[in-house]
Design a protein around this motif. Structure first.
Motif, PDB file in Angstrom:
ATOM      1  N   ILE A   1      13.675 -10.975  41.729  1.00  0.00           N
ATOM      2  CA  ILE A   1      14.807 -10.064  41.758  1.00  0.00           C
ATOM      3  C   ILE A   1      14.271  -8.654  42.021  1.00  0.00           C
ATOM      4  O   ILE A   1      13.432  -8.142  41.274  1.00  0.00           O
ATOM      5  N   LEU A   2      14.742  -8.043  43.107  1.00  0.00           N
ATOM      6  CA  LEU A   2      14.302  -6.704  43.491  1.00  0.00           C
ATOM      7  C   LEU A   2      15.220  -5.619  42.935  1.00  0.00           C
ATOM      8  O   LEU A   2      14.753  -4.591  42.449  1.00  0.00           O
ATOM      9  N   GLU A   3      16.525  -5.832  43.042  1.00  0.00           N
ATOM     10  CA  GLU A   3      17.520  -4.860  42.563  1.00  0.00           C
ATOM     11  C   GLU A   3      18.691  -5.604  41.962  1.00  0.00           C
ATOM     12  O   GLU A   3      19.116  -6.631  42.485  1.00  0.00           O
ATOM     13  N   GLY A   4      19.221  -5.068  40.885  1.00  0.00           N
ATOM     14  CA  GLY A   4      20.377  -5.671  40.247  1.00  0.00           C
ATOM     15  C   GLY A   4      19.975  -6.610  39.134  1.00  0.00           C
ATOM     16  O   GLY A   4      18.880  -6.516  38.564  1.00  0.00           O
ATOM     17  N   GLU A   5      20.858  -7.535  38.861  1.00  0.00           N
ATOM     18  CA  GLU A   5      20.685  -8.464  37.746  1.00  0.00           C
ATOM     19  C   GLU A   5      21.361  -9.771  38.123  1.00  0.00           C
ATOM     20  O   GLU A   5      22.469  -9.769  38.640  1.00  0.00           O
ATOM     21  N   ALA A   6      20.702 -10.880  37.853  1.00  0.00           N
ATOM     22  CA  ALA A   6      21.248 -12.190  38.210  1.00  0.00           C
ATOM     23  C   ALA A   6      21.391 -13.064  36.985  1.00  0.00           C
ATOM     24  O   ALA A   6      20.554 -13.014  36.081  1.00  0.00           O
ATOM     25  N   ASN A   7      22.439 -13.825  36.978  1.00  0.00           N
ATOM     26  CA  ASN A   7      22.540 -14.933  36.050  1.00  0.00           C
ATOM     27  C   ASN A   7      22.273 -16.162  36.891  1.00  0.00           C
ATOM     28  O   ASN A   7      23.019 -16.433  37.840  1.00  0.00           O
ATOM     29  N   ILE A   8      21.217 -16.871  36.578  1.00  0.00           N
ATOM     30  CA  ILE A   8      20.836 -18.033  37.367  1.00  0.00           C
ATOM     31  C   ILE A   8      21.043 -19.268  36.511  1.00  0.00           C
ATOM     32  O   ILE A   8      20.484 -19.375  35.417  1.00  0.00           O
ATOM     33  N   ILE A   9      21.876 -20.155  37.028  1.00  0.00           N
ATOM     34  CA  ILE A   9      22.078 -21.425  36.340  1.00  0.00           C
ATOM     35  C   ILE A   9      21.030 -22.375  36.891  1.00  0.00           C
ATOM     36  O   ILE A   9      20.969 -22.639  38.096  1.00  0.00           O
ATOM     37  N   LEU A  10      20.192 -22.852  36.005  1.00  0.00           N
ATOM     38  CA  LEU A  10      19.068 -23.715  36.356  1.00  0.00           C
ATOM     39  C   LEU A  10      19.250 -25.007  35.569  1.00  0.00           C
ATOM     40  O   LEU A  10      19.027 -25.024  34.353  1.00  0.00           O
ATOM     41  N   GLY A  11      19.708 -26.048  36.244  1.00  0.00           N
ATOM     42  CA  GLY A  11      20.038 -27.277  35.534  1.00  0.00           C
ATOM     43  C   GLY A  11      21.222 -27.019  34.616  1.00  0.00           C
ATOM     44  O   GLY A  11      22.288 -26.616  35.062  1.00  0.00           O
ATOM     45  N   ASN A  12      21.016 -27.179  33.315  1.00  0.00           N
ATOM     46  CA  ASN A  12      22.073 -26.955  32.325  1.00  0.00           C
ATOM     47  C   ASN A  12      21.932 -25.618  31.614  1.00  0.00           C
ATOM     48  O   ASN A  12      22.674 -25.338  30.675  1.00  0.00           O
ATOM     49  N   GLU A  13      20.975 -24.803  32.036  1.00  0.00           N
ATOM     50  CA  GLU A  13      20.674 -23.559  31.339  1.00  0.00           C
ATOM     51  C   GLU A  13      21.051 -22.355  32.205  1.00  0.00           C
ATOM     52  O   GLU A  13      20.827 -22.351  33.411  1.00  0.00           O
ATOM     53  N   GLU A  14      21.621 -21.314  31.589  1.00  0.00           N
ATOM     54  CA  GLU A  14      21.930 -20.079  32.305  1.00  0.00           C
ATOM     55  C   GLU A  14      20.962 -19.002  31.828  1.00  0.00           C
ATOM     56  O   GLU A  14      20.868 -18.712  30.638  1.00  0.00           O
ATOM     57  N   LEU A  15      20.239 -18.412  32.783  1.00  0.00           N
ATOM     58  CA  LEU A  15      19.215 -17.415  32.472  1.00  0.00           C
ATOM     59  C   LEU A  15      19.610 -16.072  33.063  1.00  0.00           C
ATOM     60  O   LEU A  15      20.096 -15.999  34.192  1.00  0.00           O
ATOM     61  N   ASN A  16      19.361 -14.992  32.320  1.00  0.00           N
ATOM     62  CA  ASN A  16      19.619 -13.646  32.820  1.00  0.00           C
ATOM     63  C   ASN A  16      18.300 -13.082  33.343  1.00  0.00           C
ATOM     64  O   ASN A  16      17.334 -12.962  32.602  1.00  0.00           O
ATOM     65  N   ILE A  17      18.268 -12.774  34.640  1.00  0.00           N
ATOM     66  CA  ILE A  17      17.052 -12.312  35.312  1.00  0.00           C
ATOM     67  C   ILE A  17      17.322 -10.905  35.836  1.00  0.00           C
ATOM     68  O   ILE A  17      18.261 -10.697  36.606  1.00  0.00           O
ATOM     69  N   LYS A  18      16.483  -9.955  35.445  1.00  0.00           N
ATOM     70  CA  LYS A  18      16.689  -8.551  35.835  1.00  0.00           C
ATOM     71  C   LYS A  18      15.688  -8.126  36.905  1.00  0.00           C
ATOM     72  O   LYS A  18      14.736  -8.838  37.204  1.00  0.00           O
ATOM     73  N   SER A  19      15.911  -6.950  37.441  1.00  0.00           N
ATOM     74  CA  SER A  19      15.043  -6.391  38.465  1.00  0.00           C
ATOM     75  C   SER A  19      13.582  -6.448  38.016  1.00  0.00           C
ATOM     76  O   SER A  19      13.255  -6.018  36.920  1.00  0.00           O
ATOM     77  N   GLY A  20      12.736  -6.999  38.862  1.00  0.00           N
ATOM     78  CA  GLY A  20      11.308  -7.128  38.550  1.00  0.00           C
ATOM     79  C   GLY A  20      10.944  -8.481  37.960  1.00  0.00           C
ATOM     80  O   GLY A  20       9.780  -8.849  37.921  1.00  0.00           O
ATOM     81  N   ASP A  21      11.940  -9.245  37.505  1.00  0.00           N
ATOM     82  CA  ASP A  21      11.688 -10.567  36.935  1.00  0.00           C
ATOM     83  C   ASP A  21      11.566 -11.607  38.040  1.00  0.00           C
ATOM     84  O   ASP A  21      12.090 -11.433  39.142  1.00  0.00           O
ATOM     85  N   THR A  22      10.914 -12.707  37.717  1.00  0.00           N
ATOM     86  CA  THR A  22      10.793 -13.830  38.639  1.00  0.00           C
ATOM     87  C   THR A  22      11.223 -15.111  37.943  1.00  0.00           C
ATOM     88  O   THR A  22      11.180 -15.210  36.718  1.00  0.00           O
ATOM     89  N   LEU A  23      11.613 -16.070  38.733  1.00  0.00           N
ATOM     90  CA  LEU A  23      11.998 -17.377  38.214  1.00  0.00           C
ATOM     91  C   LEU A  23      11.434 -18.435  39.140  1.00  0.00           C
ATOM     92  O   LEU A  23      11.598 -18.354  40.356  1.00  0.00           O
ATOM     93  N   PHE A  24      10.778 -19.426  38.561  1.00  0.00           N
ATOM     94  CA  PHE A  24      10.243 -20.553  39.331  1.00  0.00           C
ATOM     95  C   PHE A  24      11.213 -21.722  39.195  1.00  0.00           C
ATOM     96  O   PHE A  24      11.579 -22.108  38.083  1.00  0.00           O
TER      97      PHE A  24
END
Length: 186
Positions: free
Chosen positions: A132-155
Motif C-alpha cells: 500500500i503506497l497511499e491510503g488505507e485498505a481493508n483486505i478480505i483474505l479468506g475469512n479474515e478482514e485486515l486493515n492495511i495502511k500506507s507503507g504496509d505489505t500483505l502476502f
C-alpha cells in the motif's frame, strides 16, 4: 554478446554514449569499443555502466537480454481500466517477448474512494505481494478482514480468495507483485 547487450540496454533507456560517458567518467570511444565487442571491459567499468543504466551487472551477461526492455517508462505502461470499474491497473514490469519470459508481474493499482477492487473475490494460482503506497485498505483474505495502511505489505498465498476495499474518502494506491505472472489477454 556483452557489447550488444550493453548497447541494447543503453538504447532502451534512451541514453546516448555521451550520457553514459558523463556519468561514468569513461570515454565515449571506450564505451563505443565495448559495445562493438572490440575490447573486454574491466569489472570496474561494467559496474560504472550498470550503475549509470540503473541495472544489475549480471544483466549484461544474459544471452537473452538483447530484446529485453528492462525499463518500463511511466508514459509507456499498459493501462487497464474496465467499464464501470472503480480500479485502474498499470503494468509496471516488462511484458513477455519472444526471447524473455518474466517470472513475475508488477502492477500499480488505484481504487476509487469507498469502492472495492471487485464485487467477487479474486483467486489465482500465483503468490501475490500487495504494497500500500497511499491510503488505507481493508483486505478480505479468506475469512479474515485486515486493515492495511500506507507503507504496509500483505502476502497472499496462492488460491486464497481476496478482495481489496477502500473504505475512506481518498484514492487507494498500491503495487501488486504476482509470481508466477498472470498476464491479461490482449
Amino acid at each position: 554478446m556483452l557489447g550488444d547487450n550493453i548497447r541494447n540496454i543503453r538504447k532502451s533507456n534512451n541514453k546516448t554514449l555521451s550520457d553514459i560517458a558523463k556519468v561514468t567518467g569513461l570515454s565515449i570511444g571506450y564505451i563505443s569499443q565495448l559495445e562493438r565487442n572490440l575490447i573486454e571491459p574491466s569489472l570496474s567499468s561494467l559496474r560504472k555502466i550498470a550503475k549509470a543504466l540503473d541495472v544489475p551487472v549480471y544483466l549484461f551477461m544474459e544471452d537473452n537480454c538483447i530484446d529485453v526492455n528492462v525499463v518500463t517508462k511511466k508514459d509507456k505502461r499498459l493501462i487497464m481500466k474496465f467499464p464501470n470499474s472503480p480500479v485502474i491497473y498499470e503494468i509496471i514490469s516488462p511484458m513477455p517477448t519472444d526471447t524473455f519470459e518474466p517470472s513475475m508481474l508488477g502492477l500499480f493499482f488505484e481504487v476509487e474512494p469507498n469502492q472495492a477492487d471487485t464485487e467477487d473475490f479474486i483467486t489465482h494460482s500465483s503468490e501475490e505481494l500487495i504494497i500500500i503506497l497511499e491510503g488505507e485498505a481493508n483486505i478480505i483474505l479468506g475469512n479474515e478482514e485486515l486493515n492495511i495502511k500506507s507503507g504496509d505489505t500483505l502476502f497472499v498465498q496462492k488460491n486464497v480468495p481476496h478482495k481489496i476495499i477502500n473504505k475512506i474518502d481518498i484514492p487507494l494506491k498500491g503495487i501488486s507483485i504476482v509470481s508466477p505472472p498472470i498476464y491479461p489477454r490482449r
